[in-house]
Design a protein around this motif. Structure first.
Motif, PDB file in Angstrom:
ATOM      1  N   GLU A  92     -29.830  -8.230  -6.587  1.00 53.70           N
ATOM      2  CA  GLU A  92     -30.626  -7.868  -7.625  1.00 53.70           C
ATOM      3  C   GLU A  92     -30.308  -7.286  -8.896  1.00 53.70           C
ATOM      4  O   GLU A  92     -30.867  -6.693  -9.700  1.00 53.70           O
ATOM      5  CB  GLU A  92     -31.786  -7.247  -7.190  1.00 53.70           C
ATOM      6  CG  GLU A  92     -32.838  -7.825  -5.903  1.00 53.70           C
ATOM      7  CD  GLU A  92     -33.838  -7.259  -5.276  1.00 53.70           C
ATOM      8  OE1 GLU A  92     -33.780  -5.952  -5.642  1.00 53.70           O
ATOM      9  OE2 GLU A  92     -34.417  -7.858  -4.656  1.00 53.70           O
ATOM     10  N   ASN A  93     -28.751  -7.076  -8.916  1.00 50.73           N
ATOM     11  CA  ASN A  93     -28.076  -6.490 -10.064  1.00 50.73           C
ATOM     12  C   ASN A  93     -28.599  -5.111 -10.163  1.00 50.73           C
ATOM     13  O   ASN A  93     -28.980  -4.365 -11.234  1.00 50.73           O
ATOM     14  CB  ASN A  93     -28.285  -7.206 -11.327  1.00 50.73           C
ATOM     15  CG  ASN A  93     -27.605  -8.457 -11.211  1.00 50.73           C
ATOM     16  OD1 ASN A  93     -26.312  -8.365 -10.693  1.00 50.73           O
ATOM     17  ND2 ASN A  93     -27.940  -9.429 -11.764  1.00 50.73           N
ATOM     18  N   ASN A  94     -29.048  -4.453  -9.001  1.00 50.25           N
ATOM     19  CA  ASN A  94     -29.605  -2.979  -9.036  1.00 50.25           C
ATOM     20  C   ASN A  94     -28.696  -1.997  -7.928  1.00 50.25           C
ATOM     21  O   ASN A  94     -29.180  -0.753  -7.468  1.00 50.25           O
ATOM     22  CB  ASN A  94     -31.040  -3.116  -8.620  1.00 50.25           C
ATOM     23  CG  ASN A  94     -31.727  -1.583  -8.940  1.00 50.25           C
ATOM     24  OD1 ASN A  94     -31.446  -0.909  -9.892  1.00 50.25           O
ATOM     25  ND2 ASN A  94     -32.657  -1.538  -7.923  1.00 50.25           N
ATOM     26  N   GLY A  95     -27.624  -2.387  -7.734  1.00 45.30           N
ATOM     27  CA  GLY A  95     -26.646  -1.585  -6.984  1.00 45.30           C
ATOM     28  C   GLY A  95     -25.846  -0.790  -7.513  1.00 45.30           C
ATOM     29  O   GLY A  95     -25.678  -0.674  -8.614  1.00 45.30           O
ATOM     30  N   PRO A  96     -25.012  -0.170  -6.624  1.00 44.93           N
ATOM     31  CA  PRO A  96     -23.965   0.852  -7.192  1.00 44.93           C
ATOM     32  C   PRO A  96     -22.931   0.146  -7.721  1.00 44.93           C
ATOM     33  O   PRO A  96     -22.567  -1.118  -7.241  1.00 44.93           O
ATOM     34  CB  PRO A  96     -23.479   1.661  -6.088  1.00 44.93           C
ATOM     35  CG  PRO A  96     -23.814   1.123  -4.848  1.00 44.93           C
ATOM     36  CD  PRO A  96     -25.076   0.124  -5.164  1.00 44.93           C
TER      37      PRO A  96
ATOM     38  N   ASN B 294     -27.316   6.847   4.196  1.00 43.34           N
ATOM     39  CA  ASN B 294     -28.136   6.679   5.193  1.00 43.34           C
ATOM     40  C   ASN B 294     -29.107   5.417   4.810  1.00 43.34           C
ATOM     41  O   ASN B 294     -30.494   5.656   4.719  1.00 43.34           O
ATOM     42  CB  ASN B 294     -29.181   7.982   5.371  1.00 43.34           C
ATOM     43  CG  ASN B 294     -29.886   8.010   6.717  1.00 43.34           C
ATOM     44  OD1 ASN B 294     -29.576   7.269   7.585  1.00 43.34           O
ATOM     45  ND2 ASN B 294     -31.251   8.726   6.821  1.00 43.34           N
ATOM     46  N   ILE B 295     -28.707   4.422   4.443  1.00 41.44           N
ATOM     47  CA  ILE B 295     -29.050   3.271   4.151  1.00 41.44           C
ATOM     48  C   ILE B 295     -28.652   2.172   4.722  1.00 41.44           C
ATOM     49  O   ILE B 295     -27.522   2.117   5.362  1.00 41.44           O
ATOM     50  CB  ILE B 295     -29.255   2.828   2.828  1.00 41.44           C
ATOM     51  CG1 ILE B 295     -27.815   2.663   2.112  1.00 41.44           C
ATOM     52  CG2 ILE B 295     -29.915   4.009   1.712  1.00 41.44           C
ATOM     53  CD1 ILE B 295     -27.724   2.056   0.580  1.00 41.44           C
TER      54      ILE B 295
ATOM     55  N   LEU C 279     -28.212  -2.601   0.792  1.00 35.34           N
ATOM     56  CA  LEU C 279     -27.260  -2.325  -0.309  1.00 35.34           C
ATOM     57  C   LEU C 279     -26.970  -3.805  -0.741  1.00 35.34           C
ATOM     58  O   LEU C 279     -26.739  -3.960  -2.100  1.00 35.34           O
ATOM     59  CB  LEU C 279     -25.980  -1.724   0.258  1.00 35.34           C
ATOM     60  CG  LEU C 279     -24.729  -1.705  -0.634  1.00 35.34           C
ATOM     61  CD1 LEU C 279     -24.986  -0.743  -1.757  1.00 35.34           C
ATOM     62  CD2 LEU C 279     -23.582  -1.207   0.088  1.00 35.34           C
ATOM     63  N   TRP C 280     -26.779  -4.833   0.126  1.00 35.07           N
ATOM     64  CA  TRP C 280     -26.493  -6.022  -0.466  1.00 35.07           C
ATOM     65  C   TRP C 280     -27.759  -6.735  -1.144  1.00 35.07           C
ATOM     66  O   TRP C 280     -27.407  -7.380  -2.250  1.00 35.07           O
ATOM     67  CB  TRP C 280     -26.302  -7.134   0.815  1.00 35.07           C
ATOM     68  CG  TRP C 280     -24.762  -6.896   1.366  1.00 35.07           C
ATOM     69  CD1 TRP C 280     -24.499  -6.013   2.484  1.00 35.07           C
ATOM     70  CD2 TRP C 280     -23.671  -7.136   0.795  1.00 35.07           C
ATOM     71  NE1 TRP C 280     -23.067  -6.114   2.715  1.00 35.07           N
ATOM     72  CE2 TRP C 280     -22.516  -6.684   1.736  1.00 35.07           C
ATOM     73  CE3 TRP C 280     -23.102  -7.813  -0.342  1.00 35.07           C
ATOM     74  CZ2 TRP C 280     -21.223  -6.716   1.310  1.00 35.07           C
ATOM     75  CZ3 TRP C 280     -21.823  -7.752  -0.727  1.00 35.07           C
ATOM     76  CH2 TRP C 280     -20.685  -7.342   0.174  1.00 35.07           C
ATOM     77  N   LYS C 281     -29.023  -6.279  -0.651  1.00 35.25           N
ATOM     78  CA  LYS C 281     -29.994  -6.977  -1.556  1.00 35.25           C
ATOM     79  C   LYS C 281     -30.075  -6.215  -2.956  1.00 35.25           C
ATOM     80  O   LYS C 281     -30.233  -6.933  -3.866  1.00 35.25           O
ATOM     81  CB  LYS C 281     -31.337  -6.490  -0.629  1.00 35.25           C
ATOM     82  CG  LYS C 281     -32.603  -6.891  -1.306  1.00 35.25           C
ATOM     83  CD  LYS C 281     -33.781  -6.394  -0.560  1.00 35.25           C
ATOM     84  CE  LYS C 281     -34.993  -6.651  -1.665  1.00 35.25           C
ATOM     85  NZ  LYS C 281     -36.185  -5.908  -1.390  1.00 35.25           N
ATOM     86  N   ALA C 282     -29.493  -4.905  -3.147  1.00 31.30           N
ATOM     87  CA  ALA C 282     -29.530  -4.185  -4.235  1.00 31.30           C
ATOM     88  C   ALA C 282     -28.475  -4.852  -5.179  1.00 31.30           C
ATOM     89  O   ALA C 282     -28.747  -5.247  -6.240  1.00 31.30           O
ATOM     90  CB  ALA C 282     -29.259  -2.792  -4.100  1.00 31.30           C
TER      91      ALA C 282
END
Length: 72
Positions: free
Chosen positions: A37-41, A25-26, A31-34
């Protein structure tokens, strides 16, 4: 003995980015922004396809929830 099939539901082993966003639910842009920023899954590639395993996706979501709780 019965020949009825049992309806056992398992989560998929992996998701495409679009499928993961629907389940989590995002938005896809979040997701691409995360990832930028090297903060995604964590993700892998299957040929040209990007895949997120169920385990990696759930771990990321739990970490995001925990970091939100700490920030509050």
């Amino acid at each position: 003995m019965s020949d009825k099939k049992t309806d056992i539901k398992f989560p998929p082993l992996a998701y495409s980015p679009k499928q993961f966003c629907q389940v989590a639910n995002i938005s896809l842009s979040l997701l691409w922004k995360a990832w930028r920023e090297n903060n995604g899954p964590k993700f892998g590639r299957l040929g040209a396809r990007i895949i997120i395993t169920h385990a990696d996706g759930m771990e990321w979501l739990q970490n995001m929830a925990a970091s939100d709780e700490r920030a509050a």
